[in-house]
Design a protein around this motif. Sequence first.
Motif, PDB file in Angstrom:
ATOM      1  N   VAL A  32       0.849  -1.188   0.000  1.00 58.30           N
ATOM      2  CA  VAL A  32       0.000   0.000   0.000  1.00 58.30           C
ATOM      3  C   VAL A  32       0.887   1.241   0.000  1.00 58.30           C
ATOM      4  N   THR A  33       0.617   2.157  -0.917  1.00 55.32           N
ATOM      5  CA  THR A  33       1.367   3.409  -0.979  1.00 55.32           C
ATOM      6  C   THR A  33       0.692   4.453  -0.094  1.00 55.32           C
ATOM      7  N   PHE A  34       1.426   5.493   0.242  1.00 58.62           N
ATOM      8  CA  PHE A  34       0.846   6.537   1.081  1.00 58.62           C
ATOM      9  C   PHE A  34      -0.328   7.264   0.419  1.00 58.62           C
ATOM     10  N   PRO A  35      -0.300   7.552  -0.886  1.00 60.36           N
ATOM     11  CA  PRO A  35      -1.486   8.153  -1.485  1.00 60.36           C
ATOM     12  C   PRO A  35      -2.721   7.257  -1.361  1.00 60.36           C
ATOM     13  N   GLU A  36      -2.519   5.939  -1.500  1.00 61.65           N
ATOM     14  CA  GLU A  36      -3.648   5.016  -1.338  1.00 61.65           C
ATOM     15  C   GLU A  36      -4.186   5.047   0.088  1.00 61.65           C
ATOM     16  N   LEU A  37      -3.268   5.112   1.050  1.00 63.19           N
ATOM     17  CA  LEU A  37      -3.703   5.207   2.447  1.00 63.19           C
ATOM     18  C   LEU A  37      -4.413   6.531   2.695  1.00 63.19           C
ATOM     19  N   ALA A  38      -3.886   7.614   2.125  1.00 61.53           N
ATOM     20  CA  ALA A  38      -4.499   8.933   2.294  1.00 61.53           C
ATOM     21  C   ALA A  38      -5.914   8.950   1.737  1.00 61.53           C
ATOM     22  N   GLU A  39      -6.103   8.340   0.580  1.00 64.70           N
ATOM     23  CA  GLU A  39      -7.443   8.270  -0.012  1.00 64.70           C
ATOM     24  C   GLU A  39      -8.369   7.445   0.875  1.00 64.70           C
ATOM     25  N   HIS A  40      -7.872   6.322   1.358  1.00 67.74           N
ATOM     26  CA  HIS A  40      -8.653   5.426   2.216  1.00 67.74           C
ATOM     27  C   HIS A  40      -9.080   6.108   3.510  1.00 67.74           C
ATOM     28  N   LEU A  41      -8.199   6.924   4.095  1.00 66.36           N
ATOM     29  CA  LEU A  41      -8.498   7.593   5.363  1.00 66.36           C
ATOM     30  C   LEU A  41      -9.324   8.864   5.180  1.00 66.36           C
ATOM     31  N   GLY A  42      -9.572   9.251   3.934  1.00 65.77           N
ATOM     32  CA  GLY A  42     -10.387  10.427   3.661  1.00 65.77           C
ATOM     33  C   GLY A  42      -9.619  11.725   3.590  1.00 65.77           C
ATOM     34  N   TYR A  43      -8.304  11.664   3.692  1.00 68.91           N
ATOM     35  CA  TYR A  43      -7.495  12.877   3.666  1.00 68.91           C
ATOM     36  C   TYR A  43      -7.433  13.506   2.277  1.00 68.91           C
ATOM     37  N   LEU A  44      -7.572  12.697   1.241  1.00 70.72           N
ATOM     38  CA  LEU A  44      -7.353  13.176  -0.122  1.00 70.72           C
ATOM     39  C   LEU A  44      -8.615  13.743  -0.768  1.00 70.72           C
ATOM     40  N   ALA A  45      -9.788  13.398  -0.273  1.00 72.17           N
ATOM     41  CA  ALA A  45     -11.055  13.823  -0.888  1.00 72.17           C
ATOM     42  C   ALA A  45     -11.122  15.346  -1.001  1.00 72.17           C
ATOM     43  N   PRO A  46     -11.677  15.854  -2.131  1.00 75.04           N
ATOM     44  CA  PRO A  46     -12.365  15.146  -3.211  1.00 75.04           C
ATOM     45  C   PRO A  46     -11.454  14.616  -4.325  1.00 75.04           C
TER      46      PRO A  46
END
Length: 339
Positions: free
Chosen positions: A46-60
């Motif tokens: 798992v990459t950090f961008p994938e984790l960020a998206e999963h945790l809701g940090y990256l939305a929208p």
Amino acid sequence: MIRHRHALIPVLLAISLAACGTASGSAGPGGLEVTELRYQGSVGAVTFPELAEHLGYLAPVKLKWIGNTISGPQDIQAAATGQTDFGGAFNGAIVKLAAARAPIKAVVGYYGSDKDSYVGYYVSDGSPVKGPRDLIGRKIGVNTLGAHLEAVVKEYLKRGGLTPQEIAKVELVVVPPVNTEQALRQGRIDVAALSGILRDKALTRGGIRPLFKDIDLFGPFTAGSVVLTQRFIQRNPNTTHKFVEAFAKAVEWTQTHSRDEVIDEFKKIIAARGRNEDAGSVAFWKSSGVAEKGGVIDAKEFRTWVDWLEREGEIKPGQVKTADLFTNEFNPFQNGTAS
């Protein structure tokens, strides 16, 4: 066997043709210029961008996976030429690409070495290899040339007193990480560079011993950074800020949560993305290895490799200025805190 700088010429020619493929646009939701970012992933990880998206940090902002890679230099070249919107690599590889005038900028650290997460160079228990000089004429398995694993080997050999001519007789062989342990056990290579999950799984099976580790030479350090092109940053400042902030918060999340919590979320991410992968390997995850909170970049993490590449003759003295290679301006942890 560091990749010759001429290998970057096709990449640089492609950069001038890639502008039309660089993500940009008028402001959208939340003032963001771009709400989809293309990237390359890693099988079973798992990459950090994938984790960020999963945790809701990256939305929208959403991620668009275009494939996997095992090579940092390839990943940042893909970003430089507009095939992806961001990529990550060993800081020395970033220095070399920047020296070839690729318009890239490191914006956040994403991997490194510490007591839990490090690159080890292993030999079979019965191997006659005991030190640097024993490596002359031997084969060392690495994931790619011109990156972290090769730089560490060259430094180990140099500190061991080998001349440039003797170092040239040590053969670096590119082996996919998932096959490196097997190649060592079958005798196709004499030394295997192993890290993270693959290292720990190999050690549980026994029959191998460490020759040296990267932290033996350099101590704990952040080894690699994620880059964006300068064009992307200029055209998409709000998206850049959102991306780096989310990335940094994901790094910090792994630094402040328990190992079991991190592994649980990694397993959920791998299951949800449906790439027909084995998630069992993430159970061996121990740490990100990132030295600074939230992946803030320390100048010494680039200066070390600028100096090293100058000494090796890979770049000319003064060809690259450390301060031009990175920025922390988008990282909310640059002053030690974040909302």
